[in-house]
Enzyme design. Structure first.
Site, PDB file in Angstrom:
ATOM      1  N   CYS A  61       0.840  -1.200   0.000  1.00 38.86           N
ATOM      2  CA  CYS A  61       0.000   0.000   0.000  1.00 38.86           C
ATOM      3  C   CYS A  61       0.875   1.250   0.000  1.00 38.86           C
ATOM      4  O   CYS A  61       1.796   1.367   0.826  1.00 38.86           O
ATOM      5  CB  CYS A  61      -0.911   0.008   1.226  1.00 38.86           C
ATOM      6  N   CYS A  67      -0.223   6.589   6.761  1.00 39.18           N
ATOM      7  CA  CYS A  67      -1.515   6.308   7.390  1.00 39.18           C
ATOM      8  C   CYS A  67      -1.292   5.383   8.582  1.00 39.18           C
ATOM      9  O   CYS A  67      -0.453   4.494   8.535  1.00 39.18           O
ATOM     10  CB  CYS A  67      -2.411   5.654   6.338  1.00 39.18           C
ATOM     11  N   CYS A 144      -8.153   2.141   0.132  1.00 31.17           N
ATOM     12  CA  CYS A 144      -7.609   1.223   1.125  1.00 31.17           C
ATOM     13  C   CYS A 144      -7.732  -0.192   0.580  1.00 31.17           C
ATOM     14  O   CYS A 144      -8.850  -0.690   0.399  1.00 31.17           O
ATOM     15  CB  CYS A 144      -8.337   1.342   2.458  1.00 31.17           C
ATOM     16  N   GLN A 244     -18.597  -8.518  13.078  1.00 27.99           N
ATOM     17  CA  GLN A 244     -17.214  -8.944  12.968  1.00 27.99           C
ATOM     18  C   GLN A 244     -16.588  -8.247  11.762  1.00 27.99           C
ATOM     19  O   GLN A 244     -17.250  -7.967  10.761  1.00 27.99           O
ATOM     20  CB  GLN A 244     -17.121 -10.461  12.815  1.00 27.99           C
ATOM     21  N   PHE A 271     -23.300 -11.065  25.281  1.00 27.81           N
ATOM     22  CA  PHE A 271     -22.749 -10.047  24.391  1.00 27.81           C
ATOM     23  C   PHE A 271     -23.034 -10.477  22.948  1.00 27.81           C
ATOM     24  O   PHE A 271     -22.161 -10.520  22.092  1.00 27.81           O
ATOM     25  CB  PHE A 271     -21.247  -9.858  24.608  1.00 27.81           C
ATOM     26  N   ASP A 339     -18.776 -13.141  24.075  1.00 27.90           N
ATOM     27  CA  ASP A 339     -17.938 -12.400  23.129  1.00 27.90           C
ATOM     28  C   ASP A 339     -18.014 -10.922  23.458  1.00 27.90           C
ATOM     29  O   ASP A 339     -18.702 -10.147  22.786  1.00 27.90           O
ATOM     30  CB  ASP A 339     -18.416 -12.676  21.701  1.00 27.90           C
ATOM     31  N   CYS A 365     -11.497 -10.156  21.327  1.00 29.65           N
ATOM     32  CA  CYS A 365     -10.628  -9.397  20.425  1.00 29.65           C
ATOM     33  C   CYS A 365      -9.543  -8.664  21.205  1.00 29.65           C
ATOM     34  O   CYS A 365      -8.840  -7.819  20.660  1.00 29.65           O
ATOM     35  CB  CYS A 365     -11.439  -8.411  19.592  1.00 29.65           C
TER      36      CYS A 365
END
Length: 420
Positions: A61, A67, A144, A244, A271, A339, A365
């Protein structure tokens, strides 16, 4: 300027070096490299690479290292996978836990289906892009490559929306989600809109073929109801709702959740969001689902009512941080799935640790909060055989985790739980 040797990658994907006795973090430097850097406190700016790592590859990229969206893009795939897996290994070790961590599962798929652009106003002009690393400075980008093709029009739409509101001078966040019916956009930071601004935004939604445009969750323009497919169900998602990051990631996580829950007759999904797991689990078991986001829970229930072949799905909107399901409330379930957001589920984990639930599937996560919550469950008598890291945040210092906990003393604990 200083010459530094990069020993390893840190938790944010930055190179870590020693400057005397002090640690220095050097973004975009790789382990084994000798670099020249401008050092300020415990952070540095990479100026030159004297001796590159044999694992260094060309980034794909043109915005990389400007960025702040990608932390690690110049690391060869094998070394990258080991670093990402190592984030989980390190978090568990720091929490005093020893368990097997599986190889990293690549779940990038077609790319990210969610993205948030930031806008800052300068003399009536909107600058739109991502923030630079460790900065609020906006790096304007043209595209992107990590996004799904369905978000190809997101940046032009974001610029048009931000420019309409540029005279306000307020910083904006513009969240885009790819759905089956087109791009869903939720605008944050603008505050209440004037009539002429609403009119201009409606025209922008038409010009850029947006399915829906919302402002702080409030509807501005609805051209098509944004729908996503979740297992057997089609869900009309509320504005700005959590999904997700990639479809492949959701599939990879859900497959492991379903495998762990196989044979369960009563399942709690905590959750739950819009039902990424609950709607799939309800194909085979009775499910009770809870989340603080009332609109997401209602969207899940509405989808379940319109889907065939599902077993009973109930539950409620509930803040599980303030009101976790108690030991007594957990007693009917033989499987619990949770989660939580990156902060983890400490209060809920404490209740589960005291319960008789036979199987607990933890999805996370956040490696550090997962390790903390895992320690609570293990101290409560659960066993943990395998932790699986899943990479749906490619090139970012985040990793998804799926882990299965089980206990053998369920009957004794069930009796104690029912007796209170």
């Amino acid at each position: 300027m200083k010459k530094l040797y990069i020993e390893r990658l840190g938790l944010r994907g930055e190179g870590v070096a020693l400057d005397g006795d002090a640690r220095v973090f050097v973004p975009y430097a790789l382990p084994g490299e000798t670099v020249i850097a401008e050092v300020e406190g415990d952070h540095a700016r990479l100026v030159d690479i004297v001796e590159p790592s044999p694992d260094r590859i060309a980034p794909f990229c043109p915005h990389y290292a400007h960025c702040g969206g990608c932390a690690v893009q110049a690391l060869a795939p094998a070394a990258y996978a080991e670093w990402k897996r190592g984030l989980v290994v390190t978090a568990l070790r720091n929490a005093g836990l020893s368990c097997e961590v599986a190889p990293l599962v690549d779940a990038h798929g077609a790319g990210r289906r969610r993205v948030t652009f930031h806008a800052r106003m300068e003399r009536g002009h909107a600058r739109v892009g991502f923030m630079a690393a460790r900065s609020h400075e906006i790096v304007e980008i043209e595209s992107c490559p990590l996004l799904v093709p369905e978000l190809a029009g997101a940046l032009p739409a974001a610029r048009a929306i931000a420019q309409i509101l540029a005279a306000r001078g307020k910083p904006l966040d513009l969240s885009f989600t790819a759905t089956l019916d087109g791009m869903d956009v939720d605008l944050r930071g603008a505050g209440p809109l004037e009539e002429h601004e609403t009119s201009a935004l409606i025209k922008a939604a038409e010009a850029h073929d947006l399915a829906r445009l919302s402002n702080h969750g409030g509807l501005v323009a609805l051209r098509r109801s944004p729908v996503v497919q979740i297992g057997p169900a089609r869900v009309s998602i509320p504005p700005g709702c959590f999904l997700q990051a990639t479809e492949a990631g959701e599939e990879a996580i859900a497959a492991r959740v379903l495998a762990a829950a196989k044979g369960g007759k009563r399942i709690a999904d905590l959750f739950c969001g819009v039902g990424a797991f609950a709607l799939r689990l309800a194909q085979n078991a009775r499910v009770s689902a809870f989340d603080s986001a009332a609109e997401a829970v209602e969207a899940m229930f509405a989808s379940a009512r319109n889907s065939e072949g599902l077993k009973p799905l109930d539950g409620a909107a509930r803040d599980l941080f303030e009101r976790p399901l108690s030991v007594q409330e957990l007693a009917p379930f033989d499987v619990v799935v949770f989660d939580p957001p990156r902060a983890g589920a400490q209060a809920q984990a404490r209740e589960i640790a005291k319960s008789a639930v036979k199987t607990v599937v933890a999805v996370s996560c956040g490696a550090q909060s997962f390790a903390r919550d895992a320690a609570i469950l293990l101290n409560g008598g659960y066993s943990l055989s395998l932790v699986t890291p899943i990479d749906q945040f490619r090139h970012a210092p985040h990793v998804e985790i799926v882990a299965v906990f089980s206990r053998r003393d369920g009957q004794k604990r069930l009796k104690r739980a029912l007796l209170g």
